[in-house]
Write an enzyme that holds these catalytic residues in place. Structure first.
Site, PDB file in Angstrom:
ATOM      1  N   SER A  32     -39.802 -44.552   1.873  1.00  0.00           N
ATOM      2  CA  SER A  32     -39.207 -45.322   0.173  1.00  0.00           C
ATOM      3  C   SER A  32     -38.486 -46.009   1.033  1.00  0.00           C
ATOM      4  O   SER A  32     -37.874 -46.090   2.170  1.00  0.00           O
ATOM      5  CB  SER A  32     -39.184 -44.054  -0.952  1.00  0.00           C
ATOM      6  OG  SER A  32     -37.531 -44.308  -0.256  1.00  0.00           O
ATOM      7  N   LYS A  33     -38.433 -47.243   0.437  1.00  0.00           N
ATOM      8  CA  LYS A  33     -37.523 -48.913   0.735  1.00  0.00           C
ATOM      9  C   LYS A  33     -35.648 -47.784   1.363  1.00  0.00           C
ATOM     10  O   LYS A  33     -35.815 -48.927   2.174  1.00  0.00           O
ATOM     11  CB  LYS A  33     -37.188 -49.183  -0.195  1.00  0.00           C
ATOM     12  CG  LYS A  33     -36.308 -50.102  -0.344  1.00  0.00           C
ATOM     13  CD  LYS A  33     -37.672 -51.865  -0.260  1.00  0.00           C
ATOM     14  CE  LYS A  33     -36.500 -52.323   0.212  1.00  0.00           C
ATOM     15  NZ  LYS A  33     -36.839 -53.584   0.666  1.00  0.00           N
TER      16      LYS A  33
END
Ligand code: GLU
Length: 491
Positions: free
Chosen positions: A259-260
């Site tokens: 994820s980011k």
């Protein structure tokens, strides 16, 4: 039946590299089967839309060379749609969906639900406090249809829900996972049409995949548990479901979904840093698919030839930026120097090392630095630090090892003599510079490390670096002299 596949992004912002991989696998599969690869924009969740996300997505795909046959394209800064199955943007297809909703309601496969937000919130809260998974309790499932229709006509707020059969196994084949079965008692009566009249993803996806004659659905595994609801809808309509291919997640080093928060995950991030698209494409293909040998380097047409859906793995590949850097470095070394220099110019100008007006004059100079250091680059943005090393007229010696090198007794004479002989050169090319160093070796009787290292420190301030003669050539006669003198003066 010819292959038709689609990449169906929701325009909610950046393009995650997992989405790039989904698009890529669709593309590769279409191309190797002489099929069509379609982009369809799934923008029915109006609350999550991000402006310009569609343009950004299309540009990222173009950059990566994953080119679609049908869907939205950018022409003259505008989005135009091409293909015979359009519109390819779901918010432009609302009138198409409504007809199919009526069909489902009339056949008893869907129902109107009038439950208020408060009721649903209370329900969710109660289920949560009991430790149950939150799902709709079927409150409106058995309302009299005529009664319900009347309430709808009177303008009462409502949604339309899927009416799943009770306690029924729904089974489908997945190319990656084999036979998959879900029981409807574990599934929710999904909302198909929201209070704003927009279809949910689950409804629109069925209608569109059917009308667009999609043959294979290749998408992320997060959609696997939605698939039985979709299969149920195909059955309700009496349509044949496409083939399913659910791709494993791309994982981080802790084996969790990438994820980011873990740094760069957006295609735009890699583009911005100067990764070459062919390296990113090559690398992400291998996160979930492997060839039957150890080979790792594939260009796009080789991927089209070798990629096989049957060899997509069930478990996700771990995204390893070191490995990506290695691969990108491989592609940088192979790339055309002018292509690299054009990329480099963007960073060199962007960081203010040279200005726009200097762009033409400095092109060859930047190119010579690119050629000198490209084998050290993980991505093109790093070029700025190397170019920076050629800027200053004076240098400082900071490393202990470098300080020791120039503290040697013979260094003052060596550097002074080196400076004088370079000044006399008519042609400041690699060969002449090499000859000067050779002549010093002969005339001063210094050789090896004692010769090269002080010269290196004298012109760069450090014991590390790229090819010495090339470095001096790029610095030029004047700057080399200024640098040498800024050292000599302190000896
Ligand atoms: N719109 C969905 C997404 O954003 C696509 C899922 C699918 O491919 O069916 O991931």
């Amino acid at each position: 039946m010819s292959v038709r596949v689609r990449f169906a992004p929701s325009p909610t912002g950046f393009v995650h590299i997992g989405s790039l991989r989904t698009a890529l696998y669709n593309y590769l599969f279409a191309k190797q089967n002489n099929g069509k690869y379609i982009i369809r924009v799934e923008d029915t969740d109006q609350t999550r839309l991000v402006e310009d996300a569609v343009e950004g997505m299309i540009r990222s795909m173009e950059w990566a060379g994953i080119l679609h046959d049908e869907g939205p394209f950018i022409e003259n800064h505008k989005i135009v749609q091409k293909g015979e199955y359009g519109p390819y943007i779901q918010s432009e297809r609302l009138s198409i969906y409504s007809k199919y909703v009526d069909q489902l309601i009339d056949s008893g496969n869907a129902y109107y639900c009038f439950c208020s937000r408060e009721r649903l919130d209370d329900l969710r809260e109660t289920q949560r406090s009991r430790g149950e998974t939150s799902r709709y309790d079927g409150h409106c499932r058995n309302l009299d249809i005529n009664e319900a229709k009347k309430r709808v006509e009177e303008g009462e707020e409502h949604v339309v829900r899927l009416k799943l059969p009770e306690n029924k196994d729904i089974t489908f084949e997945d190319v990656v996972r084999g036979t998959v079965t879900f029981n409807t008692s574990d599934l929710d009566d999904q909302v198909l049409i929201k209070t704003d009249g927009y279809p949910t993803y689950h409804f629109a996806v069925i209608i569109d995949d059917h009308l667009m004659e999609i043959t294979h659905i290749i998408r992320g595994e997060e959609w696997l548990s939605s698939t039985p609801k979709h299969v149920n809808l195909y059955e309700a309509f009496g349509w044949e479901a496409p083939k399913y291919v659910h791709l494993p997640n791309i994982l981080n080093s802790e084996k969790k979904k990438l994820s980011k928060r873990q740094g760069d995950v957006a295609v735009e991030d890699f583009n911005r840093k100067g990764y070459l698209p062919e390296a990113l494409v090559n690398y992400i293909t291998l996160l979930g698919w492997s060839p039957d040998d150890e080979r790792e380097i594939f260009n796009m047409s080789e991927l089209i030839e070798h990629f096989h859906l049957e060899r997509v793995s069930k478990s996700g590949g771990v995204f390893d930026v070191q490995k990506l850097n290695w691969m990108n470095n491989h592609y940088i070394k192979e790339a055309d120097d002018d292509r690299l220099t054009q990329l480099a110019m963007k960073y060199v100008i962007g960081s203010g090392i040279i200005n726009d007006e200097d762009e033409k004059n400095k092109y060859d100079w930047v190119k010579s630095i690119v050629v000198l250091v490209k084998e050290k680059l993980d991505y093109m943005m790093q070029i700025t630090q190397y170019v920076q090393e050629f800027i200053n007229d004076e240098i400082e010696v900071l490393e202990d090892e470098a300080k020791e090198m120039i503290a040697m007794e013979h260094v003052k004479v060596l550097l002074t003599e080196f400076d004088a002989r370079l000044k006399d050169l008519e042609k400041f090319d690699a060969e002449s510079i090499k000859q000067v160093i050779k002549s010093l070796q002969k005339d001063l009787g210094i050789k090896g490390k004692n010769l090269f290292m002080p010269i290196r420190v004298g012109v760069t301030g450090t014991v590390h670096g790229s090819d010495l003669v090339e470095t001096i050539k790029i610095l030029g006669k004047e700057k080399t002299s200024k640098r040498l003198n800024s050292i000599i003066i302190k000896l």
